[in-house]
Design a protein around this motif. Structure first.
Motif, PDB file in Angstrom:
ATOM      1  N   ALA A 147       0.773  -1.236  -0.441  1.00  0.00           N
ATOM      2  CA  ALA A 147      -0.570  -0.063   0.117  1.00  0.00           C
ATOM      3  C   ALA A 147       0.917   1.435  -0.074  1.00  0.00           C
ATOM      4  O   ALA A 147       0.186   1.912  -0.434  1.00  0.00           O
ATOM      5  N   ILE A 149      -1.666   4.361  -6.894  1.00  0.00           N
ATOM      6  CA  ILE A 149      -2.992   3.997  -7.314  1.00  0.00           C
ATOM      7  C   ILE A 149      -3.016   3.486  -8.462  1.00  0.00           C
ATOM      8  O   ILE A 149      -2.749   4.299  -9.467  1.00  0.00           O
ATOM      9  N   ASP A 150      -4.143   2.565  -8.254  1.00  0.00           N
ATOM     10  CA  ASP A 150      -4.621   2.320  -9.729  1.00  0.00           C
ATOM     11  C   ASP A 150      -5.985   3.048 -10.555  1.00  0.00           C
ATOM     12  O   ASP A 150      -6.469   4.467  -9.831  1.00  0.00           O
ATOM     13  N   ARG A 169      -9.130   2.784 -10.704  1.00  0.00           N
ATOM     14  CA  ARG A 169     -10.770   2.889 -10.278  1.00  0.00           C
ATOM     15  C   ARG A 169     -10.305   3.561  -8.519  1.00  0.00           C
ATOM     16  O   ARG A 169     -11.482   4.334  -8.315  1.00  0.00           O
ATOM     17  N   GLU A 170      -8.951   3.469  -8.179  1.00  0.00           N
ATOM     18  CA  GLU A 170      -9.031   4.231  -6.623  1.00  0.00           C
ATOM     19  C   GLU A 170      -8.508   5.860  -7.156  1.00  0.00           C
ATOM     20  O   GLU A 170      -8.981   6.273  -6.033  1.00  0.00           O
ATOM     21  N   GLY A 171      -7.816   6.175  -8.310  1.00  0.00           N
ATOM     22  CA  GLY A 171      -7.802   7.563  -8.445  1.00  0.00           C
ATOM     23  C   GLY A 171      -9.867   7.594  -8.858  1.00  0.00           C
ATOM     24  O   GLY A 171      -9.685   9.166  -8.104  1.00  0.00           O
ATOM     25  N   ASN A 208     -12.077   6.700  -7.289  1.00  0.00           N
ATOM     26  CA  ASN A 208     -13.281   7.097  -6.225  1.00  0.00           C
ATOM     27  C   ASN A 208     -12.118   7.972  -5.556  1.00  0.00           C
ATOM     28  O   ASN A 208     -13.308   8.426  -4.534  1.00  0.00           O
ATOM     29  N   MET A 209     -11.383   8.112  -5.203  1.00  0.00           N
ATOM     30  CA  MET A 209     -10.308   9.299  -4.319  1.00  0.00           C
ATOM     31  C   MET A 209     -11.437  10.755  -4.922  1.00  0.00           C
ATOM     32  O   MET A 209     -11.791  11.648  -3.965  1.00  0.00           O
ATOM     33  N   ASN A 268     -15.161  10.943  -4.117  1.00  0.00           N
ATOM     34  CA  ASN A 268     -14.911  11.220  -2.618  1.00  0.00           C
ATOM     35  C   ASN A 268     -14.794  12.783  -2.023  1.00  0.00           C
ATOM     36  O   ASN A 268     -15.634  13.925  -1.421  1.00  0.00           O
TER      37      ASN A 268
END
Length: 220
Positions: A161, A166-167, A169-171, A173-174, A177
């Motif tokens: 971690a 980050i991939d 999807r994480e980017g 989602n961030m 949010n």
């Protein structure tokens, strides 16, 4: 002038007969489409052969027979089907051009193919002591439980971690949010986390992990 009239007349005749020609071509194409439903079986015992690859030669498409050996595929009259499976000989089947109708049922018999492996010679250890030494120093591969335990190790997960980027999807989602948080507090001042005990707990845990120390080292 006469040549121009004949040209216009031929165009008119062509436009008049064009729908009939298109209709005839569509009917011919529709008549050449065949829905083949079949089963792949062994030639000696008539057992179903699952997992047979059925490909249409030259078109790069096909299907696979299910666990009961049943398959279904749409082809044109004159196409060649290629049947391949591990442990069986390769088979080709050409769809006849004089088939009647648009459906066809077939049974493809697969002949088992014998594969000869190179000779393997098994030799014993020269002595009992050498066998015991080799057995004691043998590296046993990890089983599924040991592999799962290593993959869920906390230190290993924290290292991944921390250093892996980050991939997508994480980017996304961030970003979503942060956007939702900014919209949630639109028109009012955001809360101060200095009075939030959960924020203090997260800050202390990050301090113990050394997150801030790593950031300071990265700046230099």
């Amino acid at each position: 002038m006469q040549h121009k009239r004949s040209f216009i007349l031929s165009l008119l005749i062509g436009f008049l007969f064009l729908p009939f020609l298109l209709k005839a071509q569509i009917a011919e194409f529709r008549d050449s489409v065949i829905q083949i439903q079949g089963i792949t079986m062994t030639a000696d015992s008539l057992r179903a052969v699952p997992g047979v690859s059925i490909m249409v030669k030259g078109q790069g498409r096909g299907t696979i027979s299910n666990r009961s050996g049943i398959f279904s595929i749409v082809v044109l009259k004159g196409d060649t089907l290629s049947f391949t499976a591990i442990g069986f000989k390769h088979k080709n089947y050409r769809v006849p051009l004089d088939l009647k109708g648009n459906t066809f049922s077939m049974i493809q018999l697969m002949v088992e193919d014998t594969t000869y492996l190179p000779v393997t010679v098994i030799k014993p250890y020269p002595s009992k002591e050498e066998f015991e030494r080799a057995f004691a120093n043998m590296e046993i591969p990890d089983d599924a439980y040991e592999v799962a335990r290593k993959n869920t190790n906390n230190a290993h997960l924290r290292a991944l971690a921390r250093y892996l980027p980050i991939d997508g999807r994480e980017g996304v989602n961030m970003f979503l949010n942060k956007q939702a948080q900014s919209i949630y507090y639109a028109g009012q001042p955001p809360p101060q986390n200095i009075f939030n005990p959960f924020a203090w707990a997260q800050f202390i845990q990050a301090w113990k992990r050394g997150d801030f120390k790593k950031k300071d080292d990265a700046t230099f």
